[in-house]
Write a protein that holds these residues in place. Structure first.
Motif, PDB file in Angstrom:
ATOM      1  N   ASP A 230       0.834  -1.205   0.000  1.00  0.00           N
ATOM      2  CA  ASP A 230       0.000   0.000   0.000  1.00  0.00           C
ATOM      3  C   ASP A 230       0.867   1.252   0.000  1.00  0.00           C
ATOM      4  O   ASP A 230       0.612   2.205  -0.754  1.00  0.00           O
ATOM      5  CB  ASP A 230      -0.904   0.018   1.232  1.00  0.00           C
ATOM      6  N   LYS A 233       2.330   2.573  -3.244  1.00  0.00           N
ATOM      7  CA  LYS A 233       1.480   3.385  -4.114  1.00  0.00           C
ATOM      8  C   LYS A 233       1.746   4.875  -3.895  1.00  0.00           C
ATOM      9  O   LYS A 233       1.697   5.679  -4.827  1.00  0.00           O
ATOM     10  CB  LYS A 233       0.011   3.072  -3.854  1.00  0.00           C
ATOM     11  N   TYR A 236       5.131   5.667  -5.566  1.00  0.00           N
ATOM     12  CA  TYR A 236       4.936   5.862  -7.009  1.00  0.00           C
ATOM     13  C   TYR A 236       4.329   7.242  -7.291  1.00  0.00           C
ATOM     14  O   TYR A 236       4.689   7.902  -8.270  1.00  0.00           O
ATOM     15  CB  TYR A 236       4.033   4.773  -7.573  1.00  0.00           C
ATOM     16  N   ASN A 258       0.835   2.939 -11.301  1.00  0.00           N
ATOM     17  CA  ASN A 258       1.111   2.085 -10.141  1.00  0.00           C
ATOM     18  C   ASN A 258       0.857   2.788  -8.811  1.00  0.00           C
ATOM     19  O   ASN A 258       1.090   2.199  -7.753  1.00  0.00           O
ATOM     20  CB  ASN A 258       2.570   1.610 -10.190  1.00  0.00           C
ATOM     21  N   SER A 259       0.398   4.025  -8.875  1.00  0.00           N
ATOM     22  CA  SER A 259       0.162   4.810  -7.660  1.00  0.00           C
ATOM     23  C   SER A 259      -1.245   4.565  -7.137  1.00  0.00           C
ATOM     24  O   SER A 259      -1.957   3.691  -7.617  1.00  0.00           O
ATOM     25  CB  SER A 259       0.351   6.294  -7.957  1.00  0.00           C
ATOM     26  N   PHE A 260      -1.661   5.373  -6.168  1.00  0.00           N
ATOM     27  CA  PHE A 260      -3.017   5.249  -5.633  1.00  0.00           C
ATOM     28  C   PHE A 260      -4.022   6.100  -6.415  1.00  0.00           C
ATOM     29  O   PHE A 260      -5.144   6.333  -5.961  1.00  0.00           O
ATOM     30  CB  PHE A 260      -3.051   5.582  -4.132  1.00  0.00           C
TER      31      PHE A 260
END
Length: 458
Positions: A230, A233, A236, A258-260
């Motif tokens: 988590d 994310k 990234y 690939n991030s949140f």
């Protein structure tokens, strides 16, 4: 170099004094600089990580105020210190003043904390697994990269020191471009470590990172905590911000994937600094009560209201100043005037002294996505813009979709979505639009960067 050498002596004071949601019974006085560097224990790791997170908040108000005043987001009124409305608005900056030295020293003090933590991880003989070492190292280097970026954002072409591991032999100043590259490398290494970091951290993650968890794990009663996957994310996302600053939109887009980033999630989801009034913790320094006096106030720049679109709910971040007329018992306007500046709206982004302050949120990621696509795929850029506009109760964007027009729209949305978070000045500088910022008085000018502290030139 004197300033950074002094930081070496003082760095761990921050770790030992401040807390960051420390559980009852934990002893913040257990860890020392020497003991941590010689080989960190499980207990010391938890305390040191807590201290590093807490120290991110040191001089936060001065950091954000300086950048927000420079970007004409608001005026910082303080009758006891006219430098906020003199030096910062006239671009006559002092290289030995609080607005220059304090944020700089605070960020490097925390970088020193992280360096000691990393040395302790290298030297540890405690019963950590390789995965635990990797996850802790990845977490620590992420914070280090963030702190370096905060220094670089202010210093810009003055450059920064990246290598400060040895206080007796500090590394050279590097250029802005070299600084961004070094920060990007740190984040890349952090991602590699977090991928190898297993399913959990060997320390507690504060609640400010809770919304990095998948939405299904945020349900009431869930016991799932933020782990390396988590947290990665967020890394990234931070790496995407750096790549955008570098103008590398292809790499930034890969990081964003690939991030949140999630157009269906709350725009507020992300990573935050948290505050409380308990124990050794601190209150949010960016909070001022409404109708504050000239003793201490943050007054929204009039253009923030004048330039807004009708019905934009983000105007709720400022509040019209009113006072009660004792003779008529009616509310009437209560503008604040200081140094030939008059404003009618208080900044009220943080509505209590325990409100959290974003490090990065989904709303920023959406607008970074719009930026990375604004040249090659304007349809995707407009879709991201419209997620933000819809959330702000605005109609979809119908303007031109050429790159220049989209940049103007993206900068406008960033102005209102990230108001009073310190981005506006950086954004306008990135696109060579500092000249578009308003000038309020004869003799006022826009600054491009903060000076290198005087002691660093000795």
């Amino acid at each position: 170099m004197k300033l950074l050498r002094k930081i070496t002596i003082l760095a761990f004071v921050t770790v030992l004094v401040l807390s960051c949601e420390i559980k009852d019974g934990e002893n913040l006085n257990g860890a020392t600089t020497d003991s941590v560097a010689q080989g960190i224990t499980r207990g010391a790791l938890k305390e040191t990580i807590s201290g590093v997170l807490a120290a991110m908040r040191t001089q936060l108000a001065t950091q954000i105020d300086g950048q927000s005043v420079a970007g004409r987001e608001y005026w910082r009124i303080q009758s006891s210190d006219p430098r906020w409305t003199a030096d910062l608005l006239t671009a006559t900056l002092d290289d030995n003043s609080f607005y220059t030295t304090n944020p700089y020293a605070a960020r490097y003090a925390n970088i020193k904390n992280v360096n000691i933590l990393l040395e302790g991880l290298r030297n540890t003989t405690a019963d950590f697994t390789p995965e635990e070492i990797a996850s802790a190292r990845g977490f620590a280097n992420t914070i280090k990269a963030h702190e370096l970026l905060m220094v670089l954002n202010r210093q810009y072409q003055n450059g920064i020191r990246v290598d400060v591991n040895n206080p007796k032999d500090l590394g050279p100043f590097v250029t802005y471009e070299e600084g961004l590259a070094a920060i990007a490398e740190l984040l890349s290494g952090a991602i590699t470590d977090l991928k190898e970091g297993g399913s959990s951290f060997p320390f507690s993650i504060p609640s400010g990172f809770d919304t990095l968890r998948p939405k299904e794990d945020r349900e009431p009663g869930s016991t799932v905590v933020v782990g390396p996957v988590d947290f990665m994310k967020f890394v990234y996302g931070l790496a995407a911000r750096v790549a955008v600053y570098q103008g590398d939109y292809v790499t930034a887009n890969n990081f964003l994937q690939n991030s949140f980033l999630d157009p269906t999630d709350a725009l507020s989801a992300g990573a935050y600094m948290t505050f409380s009034l308990t124990g050794a913790d601190v209150a949010n320094p960016l909070f001022f009560a409404l109708n504050a006096t000239v003793a201490n106030a943050r007054i929204a720049h009039p253009s923030f209201i004048a330039d807004a679109e009708m019905n934009d709910t983000r105007l709720g971040k400022v509040v019209f100043r009113r006072k009660n007329n004792k003779e008529t018992n009616m509310l009437e306007p209560n503008p604040l005037t200081q140094d030939n500046l008059t404003g009618q709206y208080d900044v009220f982004v943080y509505t209590s002294n325990t409100a959290s302050v974003p490090i990065m949120k989904n709303e920023e990621l959406l607008l970074l996505s719009a930026e990375v696509h604004h040249i090659t795929n304007p349809t995707v850029a407009v879709a991201a813009i419209n997620v933000v506009r819809t959330a702000a109760n605005l109609p979809p964007y119908t303007g031109d979709t050429n790159p220049e027009a989209l940049v103007t729209e993206i900068l406008k949305q960033r102005r209102y979505s990230l108001f009073a978070e310190g981005h506006r000045w950086i954004d306008m500088r990135r696109f060579n639009r500092l000249a578009d910022l308003p000038i309020d008085r004869d003799g006022d000018r826009i600054i491009m960067q903060f000076p290198t502290p005087a002691n660093e030139n000795n």
